[in-house]
Design a protein around this motif. Structure first.
Motif, PDB file in Angstrom:
ATOM      1  N   UNK A   1       0.820  -1.190   0.000  1.00 58.20           N
ATOM      2  CA  UNK A   1       0.000   0.000   0.000  1.00 58.20           C
ATOM      3  C   UNK A   1       0.867   1.257   0.000  1.00 58.20           C
ATOM      4  N   UNK A   2       1.978   1.245   0.733  1.00 55.46           N
ATOM      5  CA  UNK A   2       2.849   2.412   0.739  1.00 55.46           C
ATOM      6  C   UNK A   2       3.535   2.603  -0.605  1.00 55.46           C
ATOM      7  N   UNK A   3       3.725   1.536  -1.375  1.00 54.93           N
ATOM      8  CA  UNK A   3       4.315   1.651  -2.708  1.00 54.93           C
ATOM      9  C   UNK A   3       3.380   2.428  -3.619  1.00 54.93           C
ATOM     10  N   UNK A   4       2.078   2.128  -3.585  1.00 56.36           N
ATOM     11  CA  UNK A   4       1.112   2.846  -4.402  1.00 56.36           C
ATOM     12  C   UNK A   4       1.071   4.322  -4.008  1.00 56.36           C
ATOM     13  N   UNK A   5       1.163   4.588  -2.723  1.00 57.94           N
ATOM     14  CA  UNK A   5       1.158   5.968  -2.256  1.00 57.94           C
ATOM     15  C   UNK A   5       2.386   6.710  -2.760  1.00 57.94           C
ATOM     16  N   UNK A   6       3.548   6.085  -2.693  1.00 56.22           N
ATOM     17  CA  UNK A   6       4.761   6.759  -3.138  1.00 56.22           C
ATOM     18  C   UNK A   6       4.772   6.952  -4.654  1.00 56.22           C
ATOM     19  N   UNK A   7       4.190   6.025  -5.408  1.00 56.66           N
ATOM     20  CA  UNK A   7       4.088   6.205  -6.855  1.00 56.66           C
ATOM     21  C   UNK A   7       3.170   7.374  -7.186  1.00 56.66           C
ATOM     22  N   UNK A   8       2.078   7.492  -6.432  1.00 55.37           N
ATOM     23  CA  UNK A   8       1.153   8.598  -6.634  1.00 55.37           C
ATOM     24  C   UNK A   8       1.851   9.922  -6.318  1.00 55.37           C
ATOM     25  N   UNK A   9       2.609   9.958  -5.245  1.00 57.92           N
ATOM     26  CA  UNK A   9       3.361  11.156  -4.881  1.00 57.92           C
ATOM     27  C   UNK A   9       4.379  11.502  -5.961  1.00 57.92           C
ATOM     28  N   UNK A  10       5.032  10.492  -6.497  1.00 55.26           N
ATOM     29  CA  UNK A  10       6.038  10.713  -7.539  1.00 55.26           C
ATOM     30  C   UNK A  10       5.392  11.287  -8.795  1.00 55.26           C
ATOM     31  N   UNK A  11       4.227  10.772  -9.172  1.00 51.70           N
ATOM     32  CA  UNK A  11       3.516  11.292 -10.336  1.00 51.70           C
ATOM     33  C   UNK A  11       3.114  12.747 -10.118  1.00 51.70           C
ATOM     34  N   UNK A  12       2.647  13.059  -8.934  1.00 51.45           N
ATOM     35  CA  UNK A  12       2.268  14.439  -8.625  1.00 51.45           C
ATOM     36  C   UNK A  12       3.479  15.358  -8.683  1.00 51.45           C
ATOM     37  N   UNK A  13       4.608  14.898  -8.164  1.00 53.93           N
ATOM     38  CA  UNK A  13       5.831  15.687  -8.196  1.00 53.93           C
ATOM     39  C   UNK A  13       6.279  15.926  -9.635  1.00 53.93           C
ATOM     40  N   UNK A  14       6.268  14.882 -10.461  1.00 55.45           N
ATOM     41  CA  UNK A  14       6.665  15.028 -11.860  1.00 55.45           C
ATOM     42  C   UNK A  14       5.740  15.974 -12.609  1.00 55.45           C
ATOM     43  N   UNK A  15       4.449  15.904 -12.319  1.00 55.82           N
ATOM     44  CA  UNK A  15       3.484  16.799 -12.945  1.00 55.82           C
ATOM     45  C   UNK A  15       3.766  18.247 -12.548  1.00 55.82           C
ATOM     46  N   UNK A  43      18.590  26.601 -27.560  1.00 55.02           N
ATOM     47  CA  UNK A  43      17.389  25.759 -27.560  1.00 55.02           C
ATOM     48  C   UNK A  43      17.733  24.327 -27.170  1.00 55.02           C
ATOM     49  N   UNK A  44      18.839  23.809 -27.706  1.00 55.17           N
ATOM     50  CA  UNK A  44      19.278  22.451 -27.352  1.00 55.17           C
ATOM     51  C   UNK A  44      19.608  22.349 -25.869  1.00 55.17           C
ATOM     52  N   UNK A  45      20.292  23.371 -25.343  1.00 54.77           N
ATOM     53  CA  UNK A  45      20.641  23.367 -23.917  1.00 54.77           C
ATOM     54  C   UNK A  45      19.395  23.360 -23.039  1.00 54.77           C
ATOM     55  N   UNK A  46      18.425  24.173 -23.401  1.00 53.76           N
ATOM     56  CA  UNK A  46      17.194  24.234 -22.608  1.00 53.76           C
ATOM     57  C   UNK A  46      16.467  22.899 -22.671  1.00 53.76           C
ATOM     58  N   UNK A  47      16.390  22.319 -23.855  1.00 56.18           N
ATOM     59  CA  UNK A  47      15.722  21.031 -23.979  1.00 56.18           C
ATOM     60  C   UNK A  47      16.439  19.963 -23.153  1.00 56.18           C
ATOM     61  N   UNK A  48      17.751  19.899 -23.267  1.00 58.01           N
ATOM     62  CA  UNK A  48      18.520  18.926 -22.483  1.00 58.01           C
ATOM     63  C   UNK A  48      18.362  19.169 -20.988  1.00 58.01           C
ATOM     64  N   UNK A  49      18.313  20.436 -20.607  1.00 55.02           N
ATOM     65  CA  UNK A  49      18.142  20.781 -19.199  1.00 55.02           C
ATOM     66  C   UNK A  49      16.790  20.282 -18.682  1.00 55.02           C
ATOM     67  N   UNK A  50      15.752  20.469 -19.470  1.00 55.43           N
ATOM     68  CA  UNK A  50      14.426  19.998 -19.062  1.00 55.43           C
ATOM     69  C   UNK A  50      14.406  18.480 -18.927  1.00 55.43           C
ATOM     70  N   UNK A  51      15.027  17.794 -19.868  1.00 50.73           N
ATOM     71  CA  UNK A  51      15.087  16.330 -19.795  1.00 50.73           C
ATOM     72  C   UNK A  51      15.827  15.904 -18.533  1.00 50.73           C
ATOM     73  N   UNK A  52      16.946  16.561 -18.254  1.00 52.80           N
ATOM     74  CA  UNK A  52      17.730  16.219 -17.059  1.00 52.80           C
ATOM     75  C   UNK A  52      16.961  16.525 -15.778  1.00 52.80           C
ATOM     76  N   UNK A  55      14.368  13.881 -15.319  1.00 50.60           N
ATOM     77  CA  UNK A  55      14.996  12.611 -14.947  1.00 50.60           C
ATOM     78  C   UNK A  55      15.480  12.630 -13.500  1.00 50.60           C
ATOM     79  N   UNK A  56      15.844  13.813 -13.018  1.00 51.69           N
ATOM     80  CA  UNK A  56      16.371  13.921 -11.659  1.00 51.69           C
ATOM     81  C   UNK A  56      15.358  14.547 -10.705  1.00 51.69           C
ATOM     82  N   UNK A  57      14.095  14.464 -11.050  1.00 52.42           N
ATOM     83  CA  UNK A  57      13.043  15.098 -10.250  1.00 52.42           C
ATOM     84  C   UNK A  57      13.100  14.707  -8.782  1.00 52.42           C
ATOM     85  N   UNK A  58      13.496  13.472  -8.514  1.00 57.56           N
ATOM     86  CA  UNK A  58      13.539  13.032  -7.122  1.00 57.56           C
ATOM     87  C   UNK A  58      14.669  13.676  -6.328  1.00 57.56           C
TER      88      UNK A  58
END
Length: 181
Positions: A1-15, A43-52, A55-58
């Motif tokens: 149950x805590x795994x589902x909660x943490x996945x939900x939190x992760x999705x909210x954080x990414x959003x 433009x490439x730097x900004x795009x790469x920065x957003x991807x990074x 990816x490192x949202x946590x």
């Protein structure tokens, strides 16, 4: 149950991070342009920065400055690009309209363009560390603390770099003579 909660939190954080990144795009592009001086590369730097960042949202800690975190990712990525490719940065001609300004006709408009070109040339003559501080504090309206966090230096270093940059710009654009207002 805590795994589902943490996945939900992760999705909210990414959003949330995705939304905040979209809001930061104009400021990120402006900063990238100052660093690399090429619209396509920026433009490439900004795009790469957003991807990074996504990816490192946590690794972002809620409650801290999100924009400072992303600006630091962009700056570190630029340093990596320069080291990896040994890119020689070059300055494109100033495009007033791309910078958000408006062109004017007649003598006042021409004088303004010359003055802007003089300031841009003077900024180009500043050391990179002073250019970055000038952009962050004066161009992005960041506090000294925010700029220090992004650059990874003490606040006093930001203050001294900014003072030296301002003094040098005055010398380069007005012969060292203060302007009258």
């Amino acid at each position: 149950m805590s795994v589902a909660f943490s996945l939900k939190d992760e999705e909210a954080l990414n959003s949330r991070i995705g939304h905040d990144l979209v809001c930061l795009l104009p400021r990120l592009r402006h900063y990238a342009l100052v660093l690399c001086r090429s619209p396509a590369l920026a433009d490439d730097l900004v795009q790469d920065t957003c991807v990074r960042a996504l990816a490192a949202a946590d690794s972002w800690m809620p409650g801290t400055r999100f924009d400072a975190w992303v600006f630091r990712i962009l700056r570190n990525h630029w340093i990596d690009v320069v080291r990896h490719n040994k890119v020689e940065a070059r300055r494109d001609d100033v495009d007033i309209e791309a910078a958000g300004g408006q062109t004017e006709s007649g003598e006042p408009g021409i004088i303004s363009r010359f003055e802007l070109a003089d300031v841009c040339r003077a900024i180009d003559l500043l050391p990179a560390d002073q250019q970055e501080v000038l952009l962050l504090v004066c161009g992005q309206d960041m506090t000294y603390r925010e700029a220090a966090d992004i650059l990874g230096v003490p606040v006093g270093t930001v203050m001294s770099r900014l003072a030296r940059a301002r003094k040098r710009l005055l010398e380069l654009t007005n012969g060292g003579q203060p302007t009258r207002r």
